[in-house]
Design a protein around this motif. Structure first.
Motif, PDB file in Angstrom:
ATOM      1  N   VAL A   1      38.450  32.371  46.082  1.00  8.01           N
ATOM      2  CA  VAL A   1      37.749  33.443  46.789  1.00  8.01           C
ATOM      3  C   VAL A   1      36.460  33.791  46.044  1.00  8.01           C
ATOM      4  O   VAL A   1      35.406  33.974  46.652  1.00  8.01           O
ATOM      5  CB  VAL A   1      38.652  34.685  46.955  1.00  8.01           C
ATOM      6  N   ALA A   2      36.529  33.857  44.723  1.00 10.27           N
ATOM      7  CA  ALA A   2      35.342  34.202  43.931  1.00 10.27           C
ATOM      8  C   ALA A   2      34.220  33.188  44.145  1.00 10.27           C
ATOM      9  O   ALA A   2      33.044  33.566  44.302  1.00 10.27           O
ATOM     10  CB  ALA A   2      35.704  34.281  42.449  1.00 10.27           C
ATOM     11  N   GLU A   3      34.557  31.901  44.179  1.00 10.39           N
ATOM     12  CA  GLU A   3      33.531  30.868  44.413  1.00 10.39           C
ATOM     13  C   GLU A   3      32.915  31.019  45.797  1.00 10.39           C
ATOM     14  O   GLU A   3      31.700  30.871  45.961  1.00 10.39           O
ATOM     15  CB  GLU A   3      34.148  29.472  44.277  1.00 10.39           C
ATOM     16  N   LEU A   4      33.752  31.313  46.782  1.00 12.55           N
ATOM     17  CA  LEU A   4      33.252  31.476  48.150  1.00 12.55           C
ATOM     18  C   LEU A   4      32.400  32.726  48.275  1.00 12.55           C
ATOM     19  O   LEU A   4      31.402  32.736  49.013  1.00 12.55           O
ATOM     20  CB  LEU A   4      34.419  31.492  49.136  1.00 12.55           C
ATOM     21  N   CYS A   5      32.756  33.781  47.544  1.00  9.92           N
ATOM     22  CA  CYS A   5      31.933  34.995  47.540  1.00  9.92           C
ATOM     23  C   CYS A   5      30.558  34.698  46.956  1.00  9.92           C
ATOM     24  O   CYS A   5      29.530  35.127  47.500  1.00  9.92           O
ATOM     25  CB  CYS A   5      32.606  36.097  46.720  1.00  9.92           C
ATOM     26  N   ASP A   6      30.534  33.978  45.840  1.00  9.59           N
ATOM     27  CA  ASP A   6      29.254  33.627  45.207  1.00  9.59           C
ATOM     28  C   ASP A   6      28.378  32.794  46.142  1.00  9.59           C
ATOM     29  O   ASP A   6      27.173  32.974  46.206  1.00  9.59           O
ATOM     30  CB  ASP A   6      29.492  32.844  43.911  1.00  9.59           C
TER      31      ASP A   6
END
Length: 200
Positions: free
Chosen positions: A29-34
């Motif tokens: 999720v963090a990678e997709l948010c970035d």
């Protein structure tokens, strides 16, 4: 129980997320948010809609060190989606029933295996849910999606939509299991004209 529809990708944000997952699976999720500048809760909500539609799979990371394992997300074509497999099985059953009731719809002269015919059943159902009216030529192994509902989109957005739709079609064929795969889109100077080529 009603079948989930392609509304799972009616949001351009979900299309972008799918594109990222098709490009590189096993993202957090963090990678997709970035990558999208979306809030984590928004990304999670979009991912859940895509999982419910059978387009994304989630797996818990296997860790050998301390710490909470992360959830990794991939496009369904990179893993097995129970939702997509169920949808493909239901489409095959409906297709078999239709061919028994209306035998003139069975294109037996194409020499396609039962698995390939079932793949086309799944693909036709999925595209129908998307709002397309696909015309499948089993002999030529083409799927005509003309007129394309995205033909009037911004050219940059249309290119991304085409890539994602091709990836989704590839995923549907993979989840259905069989010899057919997406080869690509037939060249056309008219963005409203859309024919997808399949290959064995």
């Amino acid at each position: 129980m009603s079948r989930p529809t392609y509304s799972a990708i009616s949001s351009y944000s979900r299309v972008r997320l799918l594109h990222l997952l098709q490009e590189r699976p096993q993202r957090t999720v963090a990678e997709l948010c970035d990558a999208t500048s979306l809030h984590a809760n928004t990304v999670r909500e979009h991912l859940q809609r895509l999982i419910d539609g059978g387009y994304v799979v989630a797996e818990t990371e296997h860790r050998t060190t301390r710490g909470r394992p992360r959830v990794l997300y991939s496009a369904a074509s990179a893993g097995v989606s129970p939702v997509a497999v169920r949808k493909a099985r239901e489409a095959a059953a409906r297709g078999d029933l239709m061919r028994r009731i209306m035998p003139w719809t069975d294109a037996a002269d194409t020499a396609l295996s039962t698995d390939a015919v079932h793949q086309l059943d799944a693909l036709t159902d999925d595209l129908g849910d998307a709002g397309f009216d696909p015309l499948v030529d089993e002999g030529a192994l083409t799927v005509d999606l003309t007129p394309c509902p995205h033909a009037e989109s911004d050219p940059a957005a249309r290119e991304l939509l085409c890539q994602v739709h091709l990836g989704l079609m590839a995923g549907v064929l993979a989840q259905a299991g069989g010899p057919l795969r997406v080869e690509g889109m037939a060249p056309s100077c008219d963005p409203a004209h859309c024919v997808v080529r399949l290959a064995r």
